[in-house]
Scaffold this active site. Sequence first.
Site, PDB file in Angstrom:
ATOM      1  N   CYS A   1       8.129   0.356   0.486  1.00  0.00           N
ATOM      2  CA  CYS A   1       8.108   0.661  -1.019  1.00  0.00           C
ATOM      3  C   CYS A   1       9.115   1.588  -1.614  1.00  0.00           C
ATOM      4  O   CYS A   1       9.152   1.682  -2.822  1.00  0.00           O
ATOM      5  CB  CYS A   1       6.505   0.947  -1.505  1.00  0.00           C
ATOM      6  SG  CYS A   1       5.379  -0.020  -0.682  1.00  0.00           S
TER       7      CYS A   1
ATOM      8  N   HIS B   1       5.868   3.913  -8.510  1.00  0.00           N
ATOM      9  CA  HIS B   1       5.769   2.750  -7.651  1.00  0.00           C
ATOM     10  C   HIS B   1       4.312   2.192  -7.823  1.00  0.00           C
ATOM     11  O   HIS B   1       3.549   2.973  -8.170  1.00  0.00           O
ATOM     12  CB  HIS B   1       5.950   3.077  -6.111  1.00  0.00           C
ATOM     13  CG  HIS B   1       5.379   1.739  -5.259  1.00  0.00           C
ATOM     14  ND1 HIS B   1       5.691   0.711  -5.169  1.00  0.00           N
ATOM     15  CD2 HIS B   1       4.433   1.952  -4.273  1.00  0.00           C
ATOM     16  CE1 HIS B   1       5.299  -0.039  -4.119  1.00  0.00           C
ATOM     17  NE2 HIS B   1       4.354   0.851  -3.637  1.00  0.00           N
TER      18      HIS B   1
ATOM     19  N   ASN C   1       1.245  -5.181  -5.945  1.00  0.00           N
ATOM     20  CA  ASN C   1       2.356  -4.496  -5.302  1.00  0.00           C
ATOM     21  C   ASN C   1       3.571  -5.169  -4.806  1.00  0.00           C
ATOM     22  O   ASN C   1       2.946  -5.944  -3.773  1.00  0.00           O
ATOM     23  CB  ASN C   1       1.857  -3.641  -4.219  1.00  0.00           C
ATOM     24  CG  ASN C   1       2.504  -2.614  -3.355  1.00  0.00           C
ATOM     25  OD1 ASN C   1       3.754  -2.709  -3.419  1.00  0.00           O
ATOM     26  ND2 ASN C   1       2.132  -1.903  -2.596  1.00  0.00           N
TER      27      ASN C   1
HETATM   28  O1  UT7 Z   1       2.603   0.394  -1.324  1.00  0.00           O
HETATM   29  C1  UT7 Z   1       2.516   0.883   0.170  1.00  0.00           C
HETATM   30  C2  UT7 Z   1       1.500   1.881   0.406  1.00  0.00           C
HETATM   31  N1  UT7 Z   1       0.017   1.430   0.157  1.00  0.00           N
HETATM   32  C3  UT7 Z   1      -0.756   2.001  -0.613  1.00  0.00           C
HETATM   33  O2  UT7 Z   1      -0.245   2.929  -1.337  1.00  0.00           O
HETATM   34  C4  UT7 Z   1      -2.234   1.531  -0.481  1.00  0.00           C
HETATM   35  C5  UT7 Z   1      -3.130   2.705  -0.463  1.00  0.00           C
HETATM   36  N2  UT7 Z   1      -4.449   2.124  -0.269  1.00  0.00           N
HETATM   37  C6  UT7 Z   1      -5.177   1.751  -1.212  1.00  0.00           C
HETATM   38  O3  UT7 Z   1      -4.632   1.317  -2.233  1.00  0.00           O
HETATM   39  C7  UT7 Z   1      -6.862   1.806  -1.070  1.00  0.00           C
HETATM   40  O4  UT7 Z   1      -7.028   2.448  -0.023  1.00  0.00           O
HETATM   41  C8  UT7 Z   1      -7.255   0.069  -0.999  1.00  0.00           C
HETATM   42  C9  UT7 Z   1      -6.972  -0.609  -2.160  1.00  0.00           C
HETATM   43  C10 UT7 Z   1      -6.271  -0.671   0.185  1.00  0.00           C
HETATM   44  C11 UT7 Z   1      -8.658   0.062  -0.327  1.00  0.00           C
HETATM   45  O5  UT7 Z   1      -9.515   0.986  -1.559  1.00  0.00           O
HETATM   46  P1  UT7 Z   1     -10.447   1.872  -0.828  1.00  0.00           P
HETATM   47  O6  UT7 Z   1     -11.251   2.502  -2.151  1.00  0.00           O
HETATM   48  O7  UT7 Z   1      -9.625   2.975  -0.037  1.00  0.00           O
HETATM   49  O8  UT7 Z   1     -11.411   0.950  -0.150  1.00  0.00           O
HETATM   50  P2  UT7 Z   1     -11.900   1.331   1.455  1.00  0.00           P
HETATM   51  O9  UT7 Z   1     -10.653   0.774   2.450  1.00  0.00           O
HETATM   52  O10 UT7 Z   1     -12.524   2.889   1.830  1.00  0.00           O
HETATM   53  O11 UT7 Z   1     -13.060   0.346   1.336  1.00  0.00           O
HETATM   54  C12 UT7 Z   1     -14.361   0.653   0.788  1.00  0.00           C
HETATM   55  C13 UT7 Z   1     -15.081  -0.537   0.897  1.00  0.00           C
HETATM   56  C14 UT7 Z   1     -15.457  -0.870   2.506  1.00  0.00           C
HETATM   57  O12 UT7 Z   1     -16.764  -1.381   2.688  1.00  0.00           O
HETATM   58  P3  UT7 Z   1     -17.743  -0.182   3.391  1.00  0.00           P
HETATM   59  O13 UT7 Z   1     -17.308  -0.071   4.816  1.00  0.00           O
HETATM   60  O14 UT7 Z   1     -17.876   0.922   2.494  1.00  0.00           O
HETATM   61  O15 UT7 Z   1     -18.987  -1.170   3.611  1.00  0.00           O
HETATM   62  C15 UT7 Z   1     -14.680  -2.042   2.593  1.00  0.00           C
HETATM   63  O16 UT7 Z   1     -14.983  -3.112   3.668  1.00  0.00           O
HETATM   64  O17 UT7 Z   1     -14.841  -1.806   0.234  1.00  0.00           O
HETATM   65  C16 UT7 Z   1     -14.852  -2.640   1.259  1.00  0.00           C
HETATM   66  N3  UT7 Z   1     -13.507  -3.543   0.910  1.00  0.00           N
HETATM   67  C17 UT7 Z   1     -13.648  -4.681  -0.069  1.00  0.00           C
HETATM   68  N4  UT7 Z   1     -14.812  -4.893  -0.556  1.00  0.00           N
HETATM   69  C18 UT7 Z   1     -14.377  -5.936  -1.516  1.00  0.00           C
HETATM   70  C19 UT7 Z   1     -12.186  -3.501   1.232  1.00  0.00           C
HETATM   71  N5  UT7 Z   1     -11.482  -4.420   0.875  1.00  0.00           N
HETATM   72  C20 UT7 Z   1     -12.401  -5.110  -0.079  1.00  0.00           C
HETATM   73  C21 UT7 Z   1     -12.228  -6.270  -0.907  1.00  0.00           C
HETATM   74  N6  UT7 Z   1     -13.427  -6.670  -1.816  1.00  0.00           N
HETATM   75  N7  UT7 Z   1     -11.110  -6.949  -1.284  1.00  0.00           N
END
Ligand code: UT7
Length: 332
Positions: A117, A257, A287
């Site tokens: 990125c 970004h 992204n």
């Molecule tokens: O550009 C390159 C660098 N990349 C980034 O900067 C990305 C950085 N990371 C993020 O933007 C975020 O971590 C994500 C958008 C990828 C995920 O968001 P989050 O708030 O960190 O969610 P999480 O991974 O902590 O997941 C929370 C919950 C989980 O369920 P439990 O374990 O709490 O029951 C996931 O399984 O949300 C669940 N989950 C979803 N639910 C509905 C994960 N993906 C989804 C989804 N829809 N698409």
Amino acid sequence: MSTLLKAAITGIEGYVPDRVLTNKDLEKIIDTTDEWITSRTGIKERRILDDPNLGTSDMAAESIKKLLTKKNLDPLEIDLIICCTITPDLVFPATANIIADKVGAKNAFSYDLAAACSSFIYGVITGSQFIETGKYKKVLICGFDKMSSIINYEDRTTCIIFGDGGGTALLEPVEDDDYIIDSILKSDGSGRAHLHQKAGGSLLPASHHSIDAKLHHVYQEGKSVFKFAVTNMADVSAEIMAKNNLTSDDVSWLVPHQANKRIIDATARRMGVSDEKVMLNIQKYGNTTSGTIPLLLWEYENQLKKGDTIIISAFGGGFTWGSIYLKWAYNS
Ligand code: UT7
């Protein structure tokens, strides 16, 4: 010792494919909701290059053709093309070689640059060195990714985030004080554990196993990457402001970004920059990795004024991150 010339972005053009993949569309193929995606990321839809005969070079070539027309340039005037991407058309030759051929830039040399990125900001600073030394006069920096080619659309943690597209910037020497003034670029390869593609390189070439195990897709530990992104993108943005004695009032625009709206908000807060100065189009394109920053500059080009103070900041796989401080060089 000879004095350095000043390099500036003197033109920008973007390209996104027509096909729109909305959150509602994703609800039909994975266990997710529009509400979850919007509140966690800020993304509503993204673009997909769904023609199997087209790759990253085709999107870049489209943007260059429009940019050359806009700037009234002949392709033979281009000295160098750097293609910033992690989704090259082929393993080799470089996608930049293919782009140069497609746009008729027969006098240019060309190569790819991969820093996930942060690729585009690395590319702008790398390209500007050739201008500053006086070696070349017209350098094109393409930032493009066809992320759909490396996304597993069964993985709801990654497929909601990424999209296809990007843009190309023209770098030229300028005489006045509206130019690329400073940059801070960083990397830390230990971050690779949290964000990478496992197969397709020399470590793990393609095999039946790698295909069956879906190892040719983006692997991301979202929460860990999120923490590093928030801290490092905010820190480096504050660092370049302090280094150049800039206050939040001095900043006309933050160009962040587009990975997650929450990371963008945290960076703006740390810099003390208000929302109306923050470029944003994550809701439309998600992204696009190497493509986010040129896409922003392209969409906001007609709001930019010569002399505007701009901070560009990025964070991504590697880890790689950094900021550029520049003065916008033209009115469009
Ligand atoms: O550009 C390159 C660098 N990349 C980034 O900067 C990305 C950085 N990371 C993020 O933007 C975020 O971590 C994500 C958008 C990828 C995920 O968001 P989050 O708030 O960190 O969610 P999480 O991974 O902590 O997941 C929370 C919950 C989980 O369920 P439990 O374990 O709490 O029951 C996931 O399984 O949300 C669940 N989950 C979803 N639910 C509905 C994960 N993906 C989804 C989804 N829809 N698409």
